[in-house]
Design a protein around this motif. Structure first.
Motif, PDB file in Angstrom:
ATOM      1  N   UNK A 250     -10.815  -1.597  -4.966  1.00  0.00           N
ATOM      2  CA  UNK A 250     -10.104  -1.026  -6.553  1.00  0.00           C
ATOM      3  C   UNK A 250      -9.823  -0.307  -5.759  1.00  0.00           C
ATOM      4  N   UNK A 251      -9.373   0.745  -4.729  1.00  0.00           N
ATOM      5  CA  UNK A 251      -9.302   1.580  -4.071  1.00  0.00           C
ATOM      6  C   UNK A 251      -7.048   1.649  -4.300  1.00  0.00           C
ATOM      7  N   UNK A 252      -6.991   2.390  -4.186  1.00  0.00           N
ATOM      8  CA  UNK A 252      -5.463   2.907  -4.355  1.00  0.00           C
ATOM      9  C   UNK A 252      -4.670   3.648  -4.019  1.00  0.00           C
ATOM     10  N   UNK A 253      -4.012   3.409  -2.209  1.00  0.00           N
ATOM     11  CA  UNK A 253      -4.144   5.278  -1.777  1.00  0.00           C
ATOM     12  C   UNK A 253      -2.244   4.225  -1.625  1.00  0.00           C
ATOM     13  N   UNK A 254      -1.288   5.314  -1.008  1.00  0.00           N
ATOM     14  CA  UNK A 254      -0.361   4.967  -0.600  1.00  0.00           C
ATOM     15  C   UNK A 254       0.179   5.422   0.978  1.00  0.00           C
ATOM     16  N   UNK A 255       1.250   4.550   1.775  1.00  0.00           N
ATOM     17  CA  UNK A 255       1.609   4.341   2.840  1.00  0.00           C
ATOM     18  C   UNK A 255       2.479   5.592   3.495  1.00  0.00           C
ATOM     19  N   UNK A 256       3.097   5.525   4.386  1.00  0.00           N
ATOM     20  CA  UNK A 256       4.014   6.692   4.792  1.00  0.00           C
ATOM     21  C   UNK A 256       5.229   6.095   4.557  1.00  0.00           C
ATOM     22  N   UNK A 257       6.118   6.387   4.466  1.00  0.00           N
ATOM     23  CA  UNK A 257       7.843   6.062   4.059  1.00  0.00           C
ATOM     24  C   UNK A 257       8.879   6.852   4.579  1.00  0.00           C
ATOM     25  N   UNK A 258       9.633   5.997   4.594  1.00  0.00           N
ATOM     26  CA  UNK A 258      10.902   5.371   6.178  1.00  0.00           C
ATOM     27  C   UNK A 258      10.164   5.036   7.485  1.00  0.00           C
TER      28      UNK A 258
END
Length: 355
Positions: free
Chosen positions: A314-322
């Protein structure tokens, strides 16, 4: 309904209960009620404590609106604009310049490191520029740029500066007194919901903005200079969002800016110590790493890690972009989430998934 998910993304950030409660208040008509204009003037006054003495405007639109509006308001057809770029958003300014029929000259630098001051100086020595754009914190890579040397050079050449400080304002010091148009947003370090752009505008920038007519309404900054005093907004403002931002700024100012900055530094330091302990390296050079977001190298597994952390912890992280979409995992420790206990919960989960 309760939501136990921990959203450690580099914006939007978690919105504190007090902000959510404030947004539930009855919504006034912002076009006709004098009390609302007084409230707006009070809110911009609070933002001056963060920005300094420049005029403050709050636009009804997510932070990207501010980037486009700054360029649309400052760039005439044929104007030469120096776009300083060491990341995705720095490069993106060139698109807005081209939309305004300006000439974008991109001053590139590697994404892992700082802006290239020598190349900036070279460009300025060989040609004249009307405006320069740059990013303080490149959220996709976690790089925080040192703007002071760049601003020194721009001032020597009388170039109007536009800075995207969306991911740093309110979380780390920003040299706002040196910047002509400094852009922020509600959903990052302020920890209010997405929907508002905040910006400061210097006298030099106002002079340029008012020197020509733009063909836009929504992206024209000029009407905002006297809007509150004349009790007229260019369009119906987002009253509930402004209420939420007002409470978010109160929370920040009650804590004190220096304490807020120290809290962000502590959260960032803990995040990177924990990452190193489980063998994860920083994407940027450590000297340029931002206190508001940490980008970790995970070599092709970012999306899988993101999904597992959400499903199992239940932990939301972000990935890289492009091009970095699957090679970088990003942890946002900004705003309300810049707390060591939240970083520890996040890194406990990351360690468990990797093991």
């Amino acid at each position: 309904m309760t939501d136990d998910r921990l959203r450690m993304t580099p914006g939007p950030t978690e919105v504190p209960a007090a902000v959510r409660e404030r947004m539930s208040e009855p919504t006034p008509n912002p076009d006709v009620e004098p009390a609302f204009f007084e409230f707006y003037r009070t809110l911009t006054g609070k933002l001056e404590a963060i920005y300094g003495d420049d005029d403050i405007a709050i636009l009804g639109g997510e932070g990207i609106l501010g980037l486009e509006a700054a360029v649309a308001s400052l760039v005439e057809p044929g104007d030469r604009v120096l776009c300083l770029a060491n990341g995705l958003y720095g490069e993106g300014f060139a698109d807005f310049v081209e939309m305004a029929d300006g000439e974008a000259v991109v001053c590139d630098a590697p994404w892992r490191g700082p802006l290239d001051l020598a190349t900036v100086e070279s460009h300025l020595e060989t040609g004249s520029f009307d405006v320069a754009t740059m990013v303080h914190c490149e959220t996709p890579t976690g790089v925080l740029n040192d703007l002071e040397p760049v601003l020194d050079v721009l001032d020597e050449h009388d170039v109007v500066s536009v800075v995207d400080a969306v991911s740093s304002l309110g979380g780390t010091p920003v040299p706002t007194d040196r910047i002509d148009v400094c852009l922020g947003a509600s959903q990052k370090c302020f920890s209010a919901p997405p929907g508002l752009t905040v910006c400061s505008v210097s006298d030099r920038a106002w002079a340029k903005i008012e020197s020509f007519e733009t063909e836009s309404l929504y992206t024209d900054l000029e009407p905002w200079r006297d809007a509150a005093d004349e009790e007229w907004f260019p369009y119906t403002h987002l009253a509930s969002n402004l209420y939420g931002l007002d409470t978010a700024i109160d929370l920040l100012l009650e804590e004190g800016l220096e304490d807020v900055f120290e809290r962000h530094e502590a959260a960032a330091e803990r995040c990177r110590e924990r990452a190193a302990a489980i063998g994860l390296g920083l994407y940027p050079d450590e000297a340029t790493a931002s206190p508001t977001v940490t980008a970790l190298e995970v070599d092709g597994s970012a999306t899988a890690l993101q999904r597992t952390l959400a499903d199992e912890h239940d932990i939301v992280l972000a990935t890289g972009l492009g091009d970095l979409e699957d090679d970088v995992l990003r942890i946002g420790h900004m705003g309300h989430n810049a707390r060591v206990d939240r970083v520890d919960r996040t890194m406990d989960a990351v360690a468990a998934v990797l093991e």
